[in-house]
Enzyme design. Structure first.
Site, mmCIF file in Angstrom:
data_model
loop_
_atom_site.group_PDB
_atom_site.id
_atom_site.type_symbol
_atom_site.label_atom_id
_atom_site.label_comp_id
_atom_site.label_asym_id
_atom_site.label_seq_id
_atom_site.Cartn_x
_atom_site.Cartn_y
_atom_site.Cartn_z
ATOM 1 N N GLU A 89 0.807 -1.210 0.000
ATOM 2 C CA GLU A 89 0.000 0.000 0.000
ATOM 3 C C GLU A 89 0.842 1.261 0.000
ATOM 4 O OE1 GLU A 89 -1.729 0.651 4.206
ATOM 5 O OE2 GLU A 89 -1.650 -1.500 3.900
ATOM 6 N N CYS A 102 3.804 8.348 -0.177
ATOM 7 C CA CYS A 102 4.413 7.480 0.834
ATOM 8 C C CYS A 102 4.658 6.116 0.179
ATOM 9 C CB CYS A 102 3.471 7.370 2.028
ATOM 10 S SG CYS A 102 4.101 6.303 3.314
ATOM 11 N N CYS A 109 6.967 -6.353 7.286
ATOM 12 C CA CYS A 109 8.173 -5.847 7.945
ATOM 13 C C CYS A 109 8.543 -6.815 9.059
ATOM 14 C CB CYS A 109 7.883 -4.464 8.540
ATOM 15 S SG CYS A 109 9.324 -3.679 9.306
ATOM 16 N N CYS A 113 7.818 -3.732 15.671
ATOM 17 C CA CYS A 113 7.377 -2.641 16.560
ATOM 18 C C CYS A 113 5.942 -2.907 17.008
ATOM 19 C CB CYS A 113 7.475 -1.284 15.862
ATOM 20 S SG CYS A 113 9.146 -0.872 15.337
ATOM 21 N N CYS A 116 2.864 -1.054 15.324
ATOM 22 C CA CYS A 116 2.813 -0.918 13.866
ATOM 23 C C CYS A 116 2.112 -2.105 13.209
ATOM 24 C CB CYS A 116 4.235 -0.770 13.322
ATOM 25 S SG CYS A 116 4.272 -0.530 11.537
ATOM 26 N N GLY A 158 7.577 -1.673 5.706
ATOM 27 C CA GLY A 158 8.956 -2.108 5.514
ATOM 28 C C GLY A 158 9.967 -1.219 6.206
ATOM 29 N N GLU A 159 11.145 -1.775 6.412
ATOM 30 C CA GLU A 159 12.259 -1.010 6.977
ATOM 31 C C GLU A 159 13.257 -0.757 5.834
ATOM 32 O OE1 GLU A 159 13.427 0.685 9.603
ATOM 33 O OE2 GLU A 159 15.291 0.809 8.472
ATOM 34 N N SER A 190 12.680 7.024 6.431
ATOM 35 C CA SER A 190 12.433 6.779 7.853
ATOM 36 C C SER A 190 12.951 5.406 8.255
ATOM 37 C CB SER A 190 10.922 6.873 8.106
ATOM 38 O OG SER A 190 10.654 6.688 9.471
ATOM 39 N N SER A 213 12.688 6.780 13.827
ATOM 40 C CA SER A 213 11.553 6.453 14.697
ATOM 41 C C SER A 213 12.104 6.166 16.084
ATOM 42 C CB SER A 213 10.819 5.236 14.145
ATOM 43 O OG SER A 213 10.356 5.529 12.848
ATOM 44 N N LEU A 214 11.995 7.148 16.946
ATOM 45 C CA LEU A 214 12.589 7.017 18.284
ATOM 46 C C LEU A 214 11.548 6.470 19.261
ATOM 47 C CD1 LEU A 214 15.317 7.571 19.611
ATOM 48 C CD2 LEU A 214 14.483 9.857 20.218
ATOM 49 N N HIS A 215 10.451 7.164 19.406
ATOM 50 C CA HIS A 215 9.282 6.719 20.175
ATOM 51 C C HIS A 215 9.524 6.463 21.652
ATOM 52 C CE1 HIS A 215 7.241 6.559 16.395
ATOM 53 N NE2 HIS A 215 7.827 5.472 15.960
ATOM 54 N N ASN A 289 -1.980 6.055 15.944
ATOM 55 C CA ASN A 289 -3.140 5.400 15.341
ATOM 56 C C ASN A 289 -3.287 4.085 16.079
ATOM 57 O OD1 ASN A 289 -4.095 6.930 12.969
ATOM 58 N ND2 ASN A 289 -1.975 6.693 12.318
ATOM 59 N N CYS A 332 0.216 2.972 8.494
ATOM 60 C CA CYS A 332 0.955 1.846 7.898
ATOM 61 C C CYS A 332 0.291 0.494 8.044
ATOM 62 C CB CYS A 332 2.312 1.685 8.575
ATOM 63 S SG CYS A 332 3.113 3.190 8.983
HETATM 64 N N1 SAH Z 1 10.395 1.122 9.183
HETATM 65 C C1 SAH Z 1 10.514 2.542 9.119
HETATM 66 C C2 SAH Z 1 9.496 3.221 8.209
HETATM 67 C C3 SAH Z 1 8.063 2.776 8.233
HETATM 68 S S1 SAH Z 1 6.925 3.362 9.419
HETATM 69 C C4 SAH Z 1 10.500 3.146 10.479
HETATM 70 O O1 SAH Z 1 10.345 2.435 11.456
HETATM 71 O O2 SAH Z 1 10.729 4.337 10.597
HETATM 72 C C5 SAH Z 1 6.737 5.090 9.288
HETATM 73 C C6 SAH Z 1 6.456 5.749 10.643
HETATM 74 O O3 SAH Z 1 5.140 5.440 11.144
HETATM 75 C C7 SAH Z 1 7.428 5.281 11.716
HETATM 76 O O4 SAH Z 1 7.843 6.380 12.481
HETATM 77 C C8 SAH Z 1 6.573 4.357 12.546
HETATM 78 O O5 SAH Z 1 7.133 4.191 13.811
HETATM 79 C C9 SAH Z 1 5.241 5.082 12.520
HETATM 80 N N2 SAH Z 1 4.103 4.267 12.921
HETATM 81 C C10 SAH Z 1 3.896 2.954 12.735
HETATM 82 N N3 SAH Z 1 2.728 2.559 13.281
HETATM 83 C C11 SAH Z 1 2.169 3.646 13.814
HETATM 84 C C12 SAH Z 1 0.962 3.885 14.516
HETATM 85 N N4 SAH Z 1 0.094 2.902 14.789
HETATM 86 N N5 SAH Z 1 0.698 5.146 14.920
HETATM 87 C C13 SAH Z 1 1.568 6.151 14.658
HETATM 88 N N6 SAH Z 1 2.722 5.991 13.992
HETATM 89 C C14 SAH Z 1 3.034 4.751 13.576
#
Ligand code: SAH
Length: 344
Positions: A89, A102, A109, A113, A116, A158-159, A190, A213-215, A289, A332
Protein backbone atom coordinates in the site's frame (compact mmCIF):
# COMPACT_ATOMS: atom_id res chain seq x y z
CA UNK A 1 10.66 -11.35 -15.99
CA UNK A 2 13.24 -8.59 -16.30
CA UNK A 3 12.53 -5.33 -14.53
CA UNK A 4 13.41 -2.36 -16.70
CA UNK A 5 12.54 0.72 -14.69
CA UNK A 6 15.51 0.44 -12.34
CA UNK A 7 18.09 0.08 -15.10
CA UNK A 8 20.53 2.95 -15.61
CA UNK A 9 20.81 4.33 -19.15
CA UNK A 10 23.96 2.28 -19.77
CA UNK A 11 22.26 -0.89 -18.54
CA UNK A 12 19.22 -0.21 -20.67
CA UNK A 13 21.40 0.39 -23.74
CA UNK A 14 23.22 -2.89 -23.14
CA UNK A 15 19.87 -4.65 -22.72
CA UNK A 16 18.52 -3.25 -25.98
CA UNK A 17 21.77 -3.97 -27.83
CA UNK A 18 21.63 -7.60 -26.73
CA UNK A 19 18.27 -7.74 -28.54
CA UNK A 20 19.95 -6.52 -31.71
CA UNK A 21 18.56 -2.97 -31.46
CA UNK A 22 20.33 0.36 -31.77
CA UNK A 23 21.30 1.85 -28.38
CA UNK A 24 19.44 5.13 -29.05
CA UNK A 25 16.19 3.21 -28.63
CA UNK A 26 17.02 2.98 -24.92
CA UNK A 27 16.16 6.61 -24.19
CA UNK A 28 12.91 6.34 -26.17
CA UNK A 29 12.06 3.23 -24.19
CA UNK A 30 12.96 4.93 -20.89
CA UNK A 31 10.62 7.86 -21.61
CA UNK A 32 7.78 5.40 -22.05
CA UNK A 33 8.72 3.42 -18.94
CA UNK A 34 8.69 6.41 -16.59
CA UNK A 35 5.25 7.30 -17.89
CA UNK A 36 3.96 3.77 -17.34
CA UNK A 37 3.09 3.21 -21.02
CA UNK A 38 2.37 -0.47 -21.90
CA UNK A 39 4.65 -2.06 -24.53
CA UNK A 40 1.90 -2.19 -27.16
CA UNK A 41 1.44 1.58 -26.92
CA UNK A 42 5.17 2.38 -27.38
CA UNK A 43 4.44 3.25 -30.97
CA UNK A 44 7.72 4.92 -31.89
CA UNK A 45 9.59 1.67 -31.13
CA UNK A 46 9.85 -1.04 -33.82
CA UNK A 47 7.19 -3.73 -33.52
CA UNK A 48 9.86 -6.44 -33.33
CA UNK A 49 11.41 -4.78 -30.27
CA UNK A 50 8.04 -4.34 -28.59
CA UNK A 51 7.10 -7.96 -29.00
CA UNK A 52 10.56 -9.10 -27.85
CA UNK A 53 10.24 -6.91 -24.75
CA UNK A 54 6.75 -8.19 -24.02
CA UNK A 55 8.13 -11.74 -23.87
CA UNK A 56 10.98 -10.97 -21.50
CA UNK A 57 10.26 -7.90 -19.44
CA UNK A 58 7.76 -5.92 -17.42
CA UNK A 59 7.18 -2.26 -18.27
CA UNK A 60 5.85 -1.70 -14.74
CA UNK A 61 6.50 -3.94 -11.75
CA UNK A 62 3.13 -3.45 -10.10
CA UNK A 63 -0.29 -1.97 -10.76
CA UNK A 64 -2.95 -0.19 -8.75
CA UNK A 65 -5.41 -2.68 -7.28
CA UNK A 66 -7.70 -0.01 -5.82
CA UNK A 67 -7.67 3.65 -4.83
CA UNK A 68 -9.52 5.02 -1.79
CA UNK A 69 -9.86 8.82 -1.82
CA UNK A 70 -10.45 10.44 1.57
CA UNK A 71 -13.63 12.42 2.02
CA UNK A 72 -11.95 14.69 4.56
CA UNK A 73 -8.85 15.89 2.71
CA UNK A 74 -7.07 15.30 -0.61
CA UNK A 75 -5.40 12.10 0.60
CA UNK A 76 -5.72 8.90 -1.44
CA UNK A 77 -4.84 5.47 -0.14
CA UNK A 78 -3.49 3.23 -2.90
CA UNK A 79 -3.32 -0.55 -2.87
CA UNK A 80 -0.97 -2.13 -5.40
CA UNK A 81 -0.87 -5.65 -6.86
CA UNK A 82 2.55 -7.25 -7.22
CA UNK A 83 3.11 -9.85 -9.96
CA UNK A 84 3.54 -12.62 -7.35
CA UNK A 85 0.10 -11.94 -5.87
CA UNK A 86 1.27 -9.88 -2.90
CA UNK A 87 -0.35 -6.57 -2.01
CA UNK A 88 1.33 -3.41 -0.80
CA UNK A 89 0.00 0.00 0.00
CA UNK A 90 0.85 3.65 -0.36
CA UNK A 91 -0.61 7.03 0.49
CA UNK A 92 -0.79 10.00 -1.84
CA UNK A 93 -1.06 13.28 0.02
CA UNK A 94 -1.82 16.74 -1.34
CA UNK A 95 -0.03 19.64 0.30
CA UNK A 96 0.16 23.28 -0.71
CA UNK A 97 3.57 22.56 -2.29
CA UNK A 98 2.33 19.60 -4.32
CA UNK A 99 1.87 15.86 -4.05
CA UNK A 100 3.79 13.60 -1.69
CA UNK A 101 3.80 9.84 -2.07
CA UNK A 102 4.41 7.48 0.83
CA UNK A 103 6.33 4.54 -0.66
CA UNK A 104 6.61 0.99 0.75
CA UNK A 105 9.99 -0.75 0.70
CA UNK A 106 8.99 -4.29 1.73
CA UNK A 107 5.92 -6.53 1.79
CA UNK A 108 5.31 -6.46 5.55
CA UNK A 109 8.17 -5.85 7.94
CA UNK A 110 10.22 -7.91 10.34
CA UNK A 111 11.11 -5.22 12.87
CA UNK A 112 8.23 -6.11 15.19
CA UNK A 113 7.38 -2.64 16.56
CA UNK A 114 4.46 -3.18 18.90
CA UNK A 115 2.39 -0.26 17.60
CA UNK A 116 2.81 -0.92 13.87
CA UNK A 117 0.32 -2.88 11.76
CA UNK A 118 2.84 -3.49 8.95
CA UNK A 119 4.80 -5.91 11.04
CA UNK A 120 1.91 -8.09 12.26
CA UNK A 121 2.42 -10.76 9.60
CA UNK A 122 6.23 -10.47 9.50
CA UNK A 123 8.24 -9.64 6.39
CA UNK A 124 7.17 -11.52 3.27
CA UNK A 125 9.93 -10.12 1.06
CA UNK A 126 11.83 -6.98 0.11
CA UNK A 127 10.77 -4.93 -2.89
CA UNK A 128 13.02 -4.40 -5.88
CA UNK A 129 14.01 -0.86 -6.85
CA UNK A 130 11.70 -1.20 -9.87
CA UNK A 131 8.79 -2.02 -7.59
CA UNK A 132 9.46 1.10 -5.55
CA UNK A 133 9.85 3.25 -8.68
CA UNK A 134 6.66 1.74 -10.12
CA UNK A 135 4.74 3.07 -7.12
CA UNK A 136 5.74 6.60 -8.17
CA UNK A 137 4.90 5.94 -11.83
CA UNK A 138 1.47 4.52 -10.90
CA UNK A 139 0.70 7.47 -8.63
CA UNK A 140 1.64 9.89 -11.43
CA UNK A 141 -0.64 8.03 -13.82
CA UNK A 142 -3.41 8.11 -11.24
CA UNK A 143 -3.00 11.90 -10.93
CA UNK A 144 -2.97 12.43 -14.69
CA UNK A 145 -3.44 16.15 -15.47
CA UNK A 146 -3.93 17.02 -11.80
CA UNK A 147 -0.22 16.98 -11.08
CA UNK A 148 2.73 14.73 -10.32
CA UNK A 149 4.56 13.31 -7.34
CA UNK A 150 7.12 15.92 -6.28
CA UNK A 151 8.01 14.55 -2.84
CA UNK A 152 8.56 11.01 -1.60
CA UNK A 153 8.58 9.67 1.94
CA UNK A 154 9.95 6.17 2.44
CA UNK A 155 7.51 5.57 5.27
CA UNK A 156 5.23 2.89 3.91
CA UNK A 157 5.48 -0.68 5.07
CA UNK A 158 8.96 -2.11 5.51
CA UNK A 159 12.26 -1.01 6.98
CA UNK A 160 14.22 0.79 4.21
CA UNK A 161 17.60 -0.08 5.76
CA UNK A 162 16.67 -3.77 5.81
CA UNK A 163 16.56 -3.45 2.00
CA UNK A 164 19.58 -1.17 1.73
CA UNK A 165 20.92 -1.74 -1.80
CA UNK A 166 17.54 -1.60 -3.50
CA UNK A 167 16.65 1.58 -1.64
CA UNK A 168 19.91 3.24 -2.74
CA UNK A 169 19.19 2.22 -6.32
CA UNK A 170 15.67 3.62 -5.98
CA UNK A 171 17.05 6.95 -4.74
CA UNK A 172 19.54 7.21 -7.58
CA UNK A 173 16.84 6.49 -10.16
CA UNK A 174 13.96 8.53 -8.76
CA UNK A 175 16.09 11.69 -8.88
CA UNK A 176 16.91 11.40 -12.60
CA UNK A 177 16.03 14.59 -14.39
CA UNK A 178 15.23 12.72 -17.58
CA UNK A 179 12.88 10.53 -15.56
CA UNK A 180 10.75 10.84 -12.44
CA UNK A 181 12.62 13.97 -11.40
CA UNK A 182 12.00 13.82 -7.64
CA UNK A 183 14.93 15.78 -6.17
CA UNK A 184 16.50 14.05 -3.18
CA UNK A 185 15.97 17.18 -1.09
CA UNK A 186 12.30 16.29 -1.43
CA UNK A 187 12.80 12.75 -0.15
CA UNK A 188 12.59 11.56 3.48
CA UNK A 189 13.74 8.14 4.57
CA UNK A 190 12.43 6.78 7.85
CA UNK A 191 14.27 4.10 9.82
CA UNK A 192 13.62 2.37 13.12
CA UNK A 193 17.33 2.92 13.80
CA UNK A 194 19.57 0.30 12.17
CA UNK A 195 22.81 1.87 13.33
CA UNK A 196 25.35 0.31 10.90
CA UNK A 197 23.19 1.27 7.90
CA UNK A 198 22.66 4.79 9.29
CA UNK A 199 26.43 5.21 9.42
CA UNK A 200 26.84 3.76 5.93
CA UNK A 201 24.07 6.02 4.62
CA UNK A 202 25.83 9.12 5.96
CA UNK A 203 28.67 8.30 3.54
CA UNK A 204 26.45 7.93 0.46
CA UNK A 205 26.36 11.68 0.05
CA UNK A 206 22.68 11.73 -0.85
CA UNK A 207 20.85 14.88 0.32
CA UNK A 208 17.91 12.94 1.76
CA UNK A 209 16.18 13.88 5.03
CA UNK A 210 16.76 11.15 7.58
CA UNK A 211 13.84 10.42 9.92
CA UNK A 212 14.41 8.20 12.91
CA UNK A 213 11.55 6.45 14.70
CA UNK A 214 12.59 7.02 18.28
CA UNK A 215 9.28 6.72 20.17
CA UNK A 216 10.97 6.53 23.56
CA UNK A 217 13.20 8.72 25.74
CA UNK A 218 15.17 5.82 27.27
CA UNK A 219 16.24 2.26 26.50
CA UNK A 220 13.90 0.66 28.98
CA UNK A 221 10.76 2.04 27.33
CA UNK A 222 12.17 1.63 23.82
CA UNK A 223 12.83 -2.08 24.42
CA UNK A 224 9.20 -2.55 25.48
CA UNK A 225 7.82 -1.27 22.18
CA UNK A 226 10.64 -1.71 19.61
CA UNK A 227 12.57 -5.01 19.50
CA UNK A 228 15.41 -3.31 17.58
CA UNK A 229 16.22 -1.43 20.81
CA UNK A 230 17.56 -4.73 22.19
CA UNK A 231 20.24 -4.66 19.49
CA UNK A 232 21.12 -0.95 19.49
CA UNK A 233 21.05 1.35 22.49
CA UNK A 234 19.55 4.83 22.12
CA UNK A 235 23.02 6.29 22.71
CA UNK A 236 24.26 4.48 19.57
CA UNK A 237 21.27 5.72 17.54
CA UNK A 238 21.90 9.30 18.69
CA UNK A 239 25.60 9.01 17.90
CA UNK A 240 24.79 7.80 14.37
CA UNK A 241 22.41 10.76 13.99
CA UNK A 242 25.12 13.20 15.06
CA UNK A 243 27.42 11.67 12.47
CA UNK A 244 24.72 12.04 9.79
CA UNK A 245 24.23 15.71 10.71
CA UNK A 246 27.97 16.34 10.66
CA UNK A 247 28.55 14.66 7.31
CA UNK A 248 25.50 15.98 5.47
CA UNK A 249 24.83 19.30 7.21
CA UNK A 250 21.17 18.30 7.37
CA UNK A 251 19.02 18.09 10.46
CA UNK A 252 17.54 14.78 11.54
CA UNK A 253 13.82 14.31 12.21
CA UNK A 254 12.75 12.18 15.16
CA UNK A 255 9.37 10.52 15.10
CA UNK A 256 7.69 10.05 18.44
CA UNK A 257 4.22 8.48 18.64
CA UNK A 258 2.50 9.17 21.94
CA UNK A 259 1.19 5.96 23.51
CA UNK A 260 -1.02 6.24 26.55
CA UNK A 261 0.60 4.98 29.73
CA UNK A 262 3.91 4.20 28.01
CA UNK A 263 5.88 7.20 26.72
CA UNK A 264 3.59 10.23 26.85
CA UNK A 265 4.10 11.77 30.33
CA UNK A 266 5.72 15.12 31.01
CA UNK A 267 8.62 13.26 32.61
CA UNK A 268 9.23 11.51 29.28
CA UNK A 269 9.20 14.86 27.48
CA UNK A 270 11.89 16.11 29.88
CA UNK A 271 13.99 12.99 29.30
CA UNK A 272 13.60 13.39 25.55
CA UNK A 273 14.70 17.00 25.68
CA UNK A 274 17.83 16.03 27.60
CA UNK A 275 18.61 13.36 25.06
CA UNK A 276 18.32 15.76 22.12
CA UNK A 277 19.90 18.81 23.69
CA UNK A 278 22.15 20.82 21.34
CA UNK A 279 21.29 18.68 18.39
CA UNK A 280 20.29 19.96 14.96
CA UNK A 281 16.98 18.12 14.91
CA UNK A 282 13.22 18.34 14.90
CA UNK A 283 10.69 16.15 16.68
CA UNK A 284 7.49 15.04 14.96
CA UNK A 285 5.04 14.24 17.72
CA UNK A 286 2.52 11.77 16.32
CA UNK A 287 -0.80 10.92 17.90
CA UNK A 288 -0.84 7.11 17.79
CA UNK A 289 -3.14 5.40 15.34
CA UNK A 290 -4.41 2.75 17.69
CA UNK A 291 -3.78 -0.85 16.69
CA UNK A 292 -6.54 -2.86 18.38
CA UNK A 293 -4.63 -6.14 17.81
CA UNK A 294 -2.03 -4.90 20.28
CA UNK A 295 -4.24 -3.07 22.77
CA UNK A 296 -2.34 0.21 22.47
CA UNK A 297 -4.15 3.51 22.85
CA UNK A 298 -3.33 7.02 21.76
CA UNK A 299 -3.53 10.08 23.99
CA UNK A 300 -5.87 13.07 24.34
CA UNK A 301 -5.32 16.44 22.62
CA UNK A 302 -4.47 17.85 26.04
CA UNK A 303 -1.66 15.35 26.52
CA UNK A 304 -0.26 16.08 23.04
CA UNK A 305 -0.19 19.83 23.81
CA UNK A 306 1.42 19.29 27.21
CA UNK A 307 4.13 17.11 25.67
CA UNK A 308 4.86 19.68 22.98
CA UNK A 309 4.90 22.52 25.50
CA UNK A 310 7.57 20.80 27.58
CA UNK A 311 9.75 20.26 24.52
CA UNK A 312 9.33 23.89 23.49
CA UNK A 313 10.27 25.11 26.96
CA UNK A 314 13.44 23.08 26.64
CA UNK A 315 14.14 24.65 23.22
CA UNK A 316 13.59 21.46 21.25
CA UNK A 317 12.00 22.16 17.87
CA UNK A 318 8.84 20.07 17.72
CA UNK A 319 5.49 19.95 15.96
CA UNK A 320 2.48 17.72 15.96
CA UNK A 321 2.30 15.67 12.78
CA UNK A 322 -0.88 16.34 10.87
CA UNK A 323 -3.11 13.34 10.56
CA UNK A 324 -4.27 12.79 7.03
CA UNK A 325 -6.61 10.26 5.56
CA UNK A 326 -7.98 9.26 8.94
CA UNK A 327 -11.07 7.82 7.28
CA UNK A 328 -9.11 5.63 4.84
CA UNK A 329 -6.80 3.83 7.24
CA UNK A 330 -3.84 6.02 6.31
CA UNK A 331 -1.64 4.37 8.95
CA UNK A 332 0.95 1.85 7.90
CA UNK A 333 -0.20 -1.59 7.01
CA UNK A 334 -3.79 -1.19 8.16
CA UNK A 335 -5.49 -1.26 4.77
CA UNK A 336 -3.43 -4.11 3.38
CA UNK A 337 -4.31 -6.27 6.37
CA UNK A 338 -7.99 -5.50 6.17
CA UNK A 339 -8.06 -6.24 2.44
CA UNK A 340 -6.27 -9.55 2.95
CA UNK A 341 -8.70 -10.40 5.73
CA UNK A 342 -11.58 -9.62 3.38
CA UNK A 343 -12.89 -6.73 5.44
CA UNK A 344 -12.97 -4.11 2.68
N1 SAH B 1 10.39 1.12 9.18
C1 SAH B 1 10.51 2.54 9.12
C2 SAH B 1 9.50 3.22 8.21
C3 SAH B 1 8.06 2.78 8.23
S1 SAH B 1 6.92 3.36 9.42
C4 SAH B 1 10.50 3.15 10.48
O1 SAH B 1 10.34 2.43 11.46
O2 SAH B 1 10.73 4.34 10.60
C5 SAH B 1 6.74 5.09 9.29
C6 SAH B 1 6.46 5.75 10.64
O3 SAH B 1 5.14 5.44 11.14
C7 SAH B 1 7.43 5.28 11.72
O4 SAH B 1 7.84 6.38 12.48
C8 SAH B 1 6.57 4.36 12.55
O5 SAH B 1 7.13 4.19 13.81
C9 SAH B 1 5.24 5.08 12.52
N2 SAH B 1 4.10 4.27 12.92
C10 SAH B 1 3.90 2.95 12.74
N3 SAH B 1 2.73 2.56 13.28
C11 SAH B 1 2.17 3.65 13.81
C12 SAH B 1 0.96 3.88 14.52
N4 SAH B 1 0.09 2.90 14.79
N5 SAH B 1 0.70 5.15 14.92
C13 SAH B 1 1.57 6.15 14.66
N6 SAH B 1 2.72 5.99 13.99
C14 SAH B 1 3.03 4.75 13.58
Amino acid sequence: MDELLEKSMDELKAYISAMGEKPFRASQLYQYLVKGVPFEEMTTLPLSLRSELAKKALPLSLKIHAAYPSKIDGTVKLLYDLPDGNLIEGVLMRYHYGYTLCVSTQVGCKMGCLFCASTLGGCVRSLSASEMLSQVVCANRYLGDKGRVGHVVLMGSGEPFDNYNNVIRFLNEVRREDGLSVGLRNVSLSTCGLVPEMIRFADENLPVTLSVSLHAPNDEIRRQIMPIAKTYAISQVIEACRLYIKKTGRRVIFEYALIDGINADTLHAYQLSNLLRNMQCHVNVIPLNSVPERGLRGVSEKQVSAFLKTLEEKHISATRRREMGDDIEGACGQLRRHTMEGNT
